[in-house]
Scaffold this motif. Structure first.
Motif, short mmCIF file in Angstrom:
data_model
loop_
_atom_site.label_atom_id
_atom_site.label_comp_id
_atom_site.label_asym_id
_atom_site.label_seq_id
_atom_site.Cartn_x
_atom_site.Cartn_y
_atom_site.Cartn_z
N UNK A 109 0.26 -1.50 -0.02
CA UNK A 109 0.30 -0.36 0.00
C UNK A 109 0.78 1.15 -0.55
N UNK A 110 0.52 2.06 -1.09
CA UNK A 110 1.82 3.37 -1.33
C UNK A 110 0.71 4.41 -0.71
N UNK A 111 1.35 5.64 0.10
CA UNK A 111 -0.23 5.90 -0.34
C UNK A 111 0.10 7.93 -0.69
N UNK A 112 -1.18 7.68 -0.92
CA UNK A 112 -0.52 9.05 -2.00
C UNK A 112 -0.91 10.52 -1.56
N UNK A 113 -0.56 11.55 -2.96
CA UNK A 113 -0.47 12.46 -1.87
C UNK A 113 -1.78 13.34 -2.23
N UNK A 142 -6.24 16.71 -6.57
CA UNK A 142 -6.93 14.93 -7.08
C UNK A 142 -5.43 14.43 -6.02
N UNK A 143 -5.86 13.14 -5.72
CA UNK A 143 -4.63 12.02 -4.90
C UNK A 143 -4.23 11.53 -6.45
N UNK A 144 -2.71 11.61 -5.96
CA UNK A 144 -1.56 10.63 -6.68
C UNK A 144 -0.70 10.52 -6.20
N UNK A 145 -0.09 9.36 -6.99
CA UNK A 145 1.02 8.35 -5.47
C UNK A 145 2.35 8.63 -6.17
N UNK A 146 3.32 8.95 -5.81
CA UNK A 146 4.95 9.01 -6.35
C UNK A 146 4.83 9.38 -7.53
N UNK A 147 4.59 8.29 -7.95
CA UNK A 147 5.02 7.89 -9.84
C UNK A 147 4.40 8.63 -10.96
#
Length: 257
Positions: free
Chosen positions: A63-67, A72-77
């Motif tokens: 589980x990768x926490x988004x920002x 909107x929420x986005x993952x680090x990539x």
């Protein structure tokens, strides 16, 4: 050049949880009980309120926490995380129950087919619920399988003296399950068969005697409930007396699926 992007209010922070229990309510509806000390302080005041469920991206157990980007929420990539919206069936100290419809191998449904005790997830909320009008006569509830938890909550919250007319659309007869009892509720189940989602609900709305004191709550597949919304408009039913919500879209395993 001026950036005129409109920023949205940041949603509540995600709370990390794990799957504590898995129960099959029907062959097509699976209940996940998520557990965590981080659920402390989460309150859902209105029936049919919602939470966001964040689950691992397809093909990953992590589980990768988004920002939050302001829109909107986005993952680090820069990919979008897998987030879906559900109405919790129950919220207890350190536990929350979410019911997931099993009818596909993508999105939340795909995750639910293989998820097991100990798997990570995260919860954010609450989202808006439904403000019950105690003077509704009657209160109509229309929904498909994804709306069953919300309908169950509403039946538990609606005053006993209020007349309630419930119509539930399911893909197959074995998707039916017991709903909370209400002394003035009539519940009708509709088997969808090969018809497009929302077809039997639209027929039920068209046949309903919706009067000046009636209130209407409807939720389900987006295109299906849009047809309901348009039909209600043709009957000059004031929008202030209707709540119509799209929970998912055909071809996209969205909220509740």
């Amino acid at each position: 050049m001026t950036d005129i992007t409109q920023l949205r209010r940041e949603p509540p922070a995600f709370r990390r949880v794990t799957v504590g229990r898995v129960d099959d309510l029907t062959p097509h509806l699976r209940r996940f009980t998520f557990v965590s000390d981080e659920l402390e302080g989460l309150v859902i005041d209105e029936p049919a309120g919602s939470v966001r469920l964040l689950i691992p991206s397809p093909g990953s157990d992590e589980l990768v926490m988004p920002k939050w980007t302001g829109n909107e929420f986005l993952l680090p990539d820069a990919r979008r995380p897998l987030i879906r919206t559900f109405t919790p069936r129950y919220l207890r100290d350190g536990e929350i129950d979410l019911d997931v419809v099993l009818h596909g191998d993508i999105g939340a449904s795909g995750w639910a087919h293989g998820a097991s005790v100990g798997d990570p997830a995260a919860i954010s909320g609450p989202g808006r619920g439904y403000d019950i009008d105690p003077d509704a006569d009657p209160l109509f509830l229309f929904g498909d399988e994804t709306a069953v938890p919300a309908i169950a909550q509403l039946l538990e919250a609606i005053p006993h003296e209020t007349q309630v007319v419930v119509h539930v659309e399911v893909a197959r007869p074995d998707a039916r399950l017991d709903l909370p009892g209400h002394p003035n509720a009539t519940i009708t189940w509709h088997d969808l068969g090969d018809e497009p989602p929302g077809s039997t609900l639209l027929a039920a709305v068209e046949a309903a005697g919706i009067g000046e004191r009636s209130r209407v709550w409807a939720a389900g597949e987006a295109a299906g409930v849009q047809r309901i919304r348009k039909h209600l408009a043709t009957r000059d039913i004031d929008r202030s007396r209707t709540t119509v919500r799209g929970y998912w879209k055909v071809g996209r395993a969205g909220p509740g699926v």
